[in-house]
Design an enzyme around this catalytic site. Structure first.
Site, PDB file in Angstrom:
ATOM      1  N   PRO A 175       0.892  -1.229   0.078  1.00  0.00           N
ATOM      2  CA  PRO A 175       0.092   0.016   0.032  1.00  0.00           C
ATOM      3  C   PRO A 175       0.829   1.267   0.112  1.00  0.00           C
ATOM      4  CG  PRO A 175      -0.167  -0.716   2.226  1.00  0.00           C
ATOM      5  CD  PRO A 175       0.837  -1.915   1.230  1.00  0.00           C
ATOM      6  N   GLY A 176       0.436   2.289  -0.761  1.00  0.00           N
ATOM      7  CA  GLY A 176       1.191   3.509  -0.844  1.00  0.00           C
ATOM      8  C   GLY A 176       0.172   4.585  -0.035  1.00  0.00           C
TER       9      GLY A 176
ATOM     10  N   TYR B 128      -4.030  14.243 -14.112  1.00  0.00           N
ATOM     11  CA  TYR B 128      -5.110  13.037 -14.384  1.00  0.00           C
ATOM     12  C   TYR B 128      -6.482  13.848 -14.064  1.00  0.00           C
ATOM     13  CZ  TYR B 128      -1.162  10.518 -12.117  1.00  0.00           C
ATOM     14  OH  TYR B 128      -0.220   9.968 -11.801  1.00  0.00           O
TER      15      TYR B 128
ATOM     16  N   CYS C 201       3.384  28.869 -16.518  1.00  0.00           N
ATOM     17  CA  CYS C 201       2.956  29.433 -17.676  1.00  0.00           C
ATOM     18  C   CYS C 201       2.316  28.114 -18.448  1.00  0.00           C
ATOM     19  CB  CYS C 201       3.796  30.179 -18.419  1.00  0.00           C
ATOM     20  SG  CYS C 201       4.726  31.330 -17.538  1.00  0.00           S
ATOM     21  N   GLU C 202       1.107  27.534 -18.142  1.00  0.00           N
ATOM     22  CA  GLU C 202       0.550  26.663 -18.834  1.00  0.00           C
ATOM     23  C   GLU C 202      -0.824  26.547 -18.466  1.00  0.00           C
ATOM     24  OE1 GLU C 202       1.923  23.327 -20.226  1.00  0.00           O
ATOM     25  OE2 GLU C 202       4.095  23.372 -19.612  1.00  0.00           O
TER      26      GLU C 202
ATOM     27  N   TYR D 183       1.771  11.117  -3.621  1.00  0.00           N
ATOM     28  CA  TYR D 183       2.010  11.449  -4.889  1.00  0.00           C
ATOM     29  C   TYR D 183       1.816  12.950  -5.016  1.00  0.00           C
ATOM     30  CZ  TYR D 183       1.262   6.411  -5.302  1.00  0.00           C
ATOM     31  OH  TYR D 183       1.477   4.958  -5.202  1.00  0.00           O
TER      32      TYR D 183
HETATM   33  N1  LLP Z   1       3.015  -1.367  -6.002  1.00  0.00           N
HETATM   34  C1  LLP Z   1       3.302  -1.294  -7.401  1.00  0.00           C
HETATM   35  C2  LLP Z   1       3.989  -2.010  -8.246  1.00  0.00           C
HETATM   36  C3  LLP Z   1       2.917   0.170  -7.923  1.00  0.00           C
HETATM   37  O1  LLP Z   1       3.416   0.532  -9.086  1.00  0.00           O
HETATM   38  C4  LLP Z   1       2.151   1.041  -7.096  1.00  0.00           C
HETATM   39  C5  LLP Z   1       1.621   2.300  -7.542  1.00  0.00           C
HETATM   40  C6  LLP Z   1       1.974   0.601  -5.579  1.00  0.00           C
HETATM   41  C7  LLP Z   1       2.229  -0.661  -5.219  1.00  0.00           C
HETATM   42  C8  LLP Z   1       1.172   1.240  -4.550  1.00  0.00           C
HETATM   43  O2  LLP Z   1      -0.058   1.910  -5.254  1.00  0.00           O
HETATM   44  P1  LLP Z   1      -1.056   2.338  -3.978  1.00  0.00           P
HETATM   45  O3  LLP Z   1      -1.428   1.638  -2.740  1.00  0.00           O
HETATM   46  O4  LLP Z   1      -0.315   3.779  -3.655  1.00  0.00           O
HETATM   47  O5  LLP Z   1      -2.247   2.827  -4.989  1.00  0.00           O
HETATM   48  N2  LLP Z   1       0.768   8.999  -9.616  1.00  0.00           N
HETATM   49  C9  LLP Z   1      -0.637   8.243  -9.266  1.00  0.00           C
HETATM   50  C10 LLP Z   1      -0.382   6.944  -8.986  1.00  0.00           C
HETATM   51  C11 LLP Z   1       0.472   5.949  -9.595  1.00  0.00           C
HETATM   52  C12 LLP Z   1       0.783   4.606  -8.843  1.00  0.00           C
HETATM   53  C13 LLP Z   1       1.796   3.739  -9.232  1.00  0.00           C
HETATM   54  N3  LLP Z   1       2.023   2.571  -8.712  1.00  0.00           N
HETATM   55  C14 LLP Z   1      -1.272   9.275  -8.571  1.00  0.00           C
HETATM   56  O6  LLP Z   1      -1.101  10.401  -8.147  1.00  0.00           O
HETATM   57  O7  LLP Z   1      -2.443   8.969  -8.543  1.00  0.00           O
END
Ligand code: LLP
Length: 415
Positions: free
Chosen positions: A275-276, A317, A343-344, A371
Site C-alpha cells: 500500500p502507498g 489526471y 505558464c501553462e 503522490y
Molecule cells: N506496488 C506497485 C508495483 C505500484 O506500481 C504501486 C503504485 C503501488 C504498489 C502503490 O499503489 P497505491 O497503494 O499507492 O495505489 N501517481 C498516481 C499513482 C501511481 C501509482 C503507481 N503505482 C497518482 O497520483 O494517482
C-alpha cells in the site's frame, strides 16, 4: 477532512497545531503531514492482517521522505521500491533490506547489483528478459536472487487509465498465459530462487471486487505451480486501495484486508501487500498562499503560490483535491479557479471552488500526502516546497525548502 486535519475556532489545524502558524513559520508552499494519521493508517492495516503471517511493504513512491520511511520502519514495515534510489532512501531511513521487494519493468543491472548486495527480500520480475539479466547479474556476484513473477491478471481495476496497470494491454507484468512456462524456466535457473508470486492492478481503486478477481487468478496459478513442486513462500497482492478525495466511498482498510484474508483462507504462504496512497494520502496537506484575486466577467481566479510543479495530480489526471481556507468564514464566498503561476493553461489546482477568500489568505489542498511531493518538479525554476511533520503539539521541518542555487548547482556554462 478527518480526525487529524480539522477546524478549531475557524482555523484549520493539523493535530494540535494551527496551519496558519505553520505557513508563517515555514513559508508556502509547504507540505504538512500528521504523524498520528500516518501511524494510524499503518496500524489499521497491521491489525486487519494480524490473523495471518503478513508483511506490509509501503510503496515508497507515494511519499519517500526519510522521516516518513523511518516512522513506518519503526512500526515494522517493509518497503516496495522501484529504483536503486528508493532502496538507498529506505536504507538511509533505517529500513531493513530483508523486508524490501523491488518492483518495476525496467530494473537496470546496477540497480540489481545494489539490491543483491543489500540482500533484499524479493525481486518482482516483470519480463523474461529481466529474468535472464537478473540470473546473469546474480551469477557474476556469486549470489542467488530471490524472485517472484509479477503476473498480469487481466482484470479491470476501474480506475483512471493512467494508473490502471493490470489489463492485458498494459506494459506491466507477465501475461497470465506466459507465467507458468516462465516459472518453470525460473525454477531451473542457476542463480534464481523462486520465492513468490506478485500482482498489482492499479491505484486509487475504490471497490473490493477487482482485488479479489486478481487474487483468485494469482492463487489459481500458485496452485498450478504447487502441482509442479514449485512452492511459494509468499503471495504479494500489490497495493492500490483508494482513498476519499471528494465523494468516493472506498472500502475501509479492515474490509479490504478481510476480503484478502478470506480469499487466502487455508494457505500458509506469507501475504505481502504494497500500500502507498492509503497510508499517506490523507495524512498530508499542501499549504499555499493567495497572491492575487482576479475577478473577471466569466471566471474568478485565485492565483496562489503553489503550482502544477508542486502538486501535479490535477494537471496530469484531472484529479480532485478539496481546497479549504485555513481561516474560514472571513469573506463573502464566490466561485474561483484556483491556479498557480506556471505558464501553462493546465496549471490549475481546482476548478469552480466556492471560497470566501482574500489575497494573503492561506489555503490547504487536502489529501496531498501521497503522490504530491514525490511527483513534484522544478519546472519554471521553482524550488520544491518545504515539508513539515506535526506530532501532537510539535512541528518538525523534515525537508528544507530548496534554494535556487541548489537547482543549478550541477550546471556549467561552456567557454
Ligand atoms: N506496488 C506497485 C508495483 C505500484 O506500481 C504501486 C503504485 C503501488 C504498489 C502503490 O499503489 P497505491 O497503494 O499507492 O495505489 N501517481 C498516481 C499513482 C501511481 C501509482 C503507481 N503505482 C497518482 O497520483 O494517482
Amino acid at each position: 477532512m478527518n480526525d487529524y486535519f480539522g477546524y478549531r475556532e475557524n482555523t484549520l489545524h493539523a493535530e494540535q497545531v494551527s496551519l496558519q502558524q505553520i505557513a508563517l513559520q515555514f513559508g508556502t508552499p509547504c507540505y504538512v503531514y500528521s504523524r498520528a494519521a500516518l501511524e494510524s493508517a499503518y496500524r489499521a492495516f497491521g491489525q486487519a492482517l494480524a490473523p495471518r503471517d503478513h508483511l506490509i511493504c509501503y510503496a515508497v513512491k507515494a511519499n519517500p521522505n526519510l522521516a516518513i520511511l523511518n516512522l513506518f520502519a519503526r512500526m515494522g514495515a517493509g518497503f516496495d521500491i522501484v529504483s536503486g534510489g528508493e532502496l538507498q532512501r529506505v536504507l538511509a531511513a533505517g529500513g531493513a533490506a530483508e523486508k524490501v521487494v523491488f518492483s518495476g519493468v525496467g530494473k537496470r543491472a546496477d540497480e540489481m547489483r545494489l539490491a543483491l548486495q543489500a540482500g533484499i527480500l524479493c525481486f518482482n520480475v516483470e519480463s523474461a528478459a529481466e529474468m535472464e539479466q537478473l540470473d546473469r547479474v546474480a551469477g557474476e556476484m556469486g549470489k542467488i536472487a530471490p524472485v517472484s513473477l509479477r503476473v498480469n491478471p487481466d482484470v479491470d481495476a476501474k480506475t483512471h487509465p493512467y494508473i490502471s496497470t493490470g489489463l492485458k494491454q498494459s506494459k506491466f507484468g507477465i501475461a497470465y498465459d506466459q507465467a507458468l512456462p516462465l516459472y518453470r524456466r525460473a525454477a531451473g535457473m542457476a542463480h534464481l530462487r523462486v520465492t513468490g508470486i506478485d500482482c498489482h492492478i492499479g491505484s486509487q481503486i475504490t471497490e473490493v471486487s477487482p482485488f479479489i478477481a486478481a487474487a483468485e487468478k494469482v492463487l489459481a496459478l500458485a496452485d498450478q505451480l504447487a502441482a509442479e513442486n514449485i512452492v511459494l513462500e509468499h503471495i504479494d497482492l500489490g497495493g492500490g486501495l483508494g482513498i476519499r478525495y471528494d465523494n468516493e466511498s472506498p472500502p475501509a482498510i479492515a474490509d479490504y484486508a478481510h476480503a484478502l484474508l478470506v480469499a487466502l483462507r487455508g494457505r500458509s504462504a506469507k501475504l505481502i501487500v504494497e500500500p502507498g496512497r492509503i497510508l499517506a494520502g490523507n495524512a498530508g496537506v499542501l499549504l499555499t498562499r493567495i497572491e492575487y484575486l482576479k475577478h473577471g466577467e466569466e471566471k474568478n481566479f485565485a492565483i496562489v503560490d503553489a503550482a502544477m510543479n508542486d502538486l501535479m495530480r490535477p494537471a496530469l489526471y484531472d484529479a480532485f483535491h478539496a481546497i479549504q481556507p485555513v481561516q474560514k468564514n472571513r469573506h463573502r464566498a464566490r466561485h474561483y479557479e484556483v491556479v498557480g503561476p506556471v505558464c501553462e493553461s493546465g496549471d490549475f489546482l481546482g476548478h469552480a471552488r466556492e471560497l470566501g477568500i482574500a489575497a494573503g489568505d492561506v489555503l490547504a489542498l487536502m489529501s496531498a500526502g501521497a503522490y504530491g511531493m514525490s511527483m513534484s518538479s522544478n519546472y519554471n525554476t521553482r524550488p520544491r516546497a518545504a515539508e513539515v511533520m506535526v506530532d501532537g503539539e510539535s512541528v518538525h521541518l523534515i525537508r528544507a525548502r530548496e534554494t535556487v542555487a541548489q537547482l543549478y548547482a550541477g550546471e556549467k556554462i561552456i567557454g
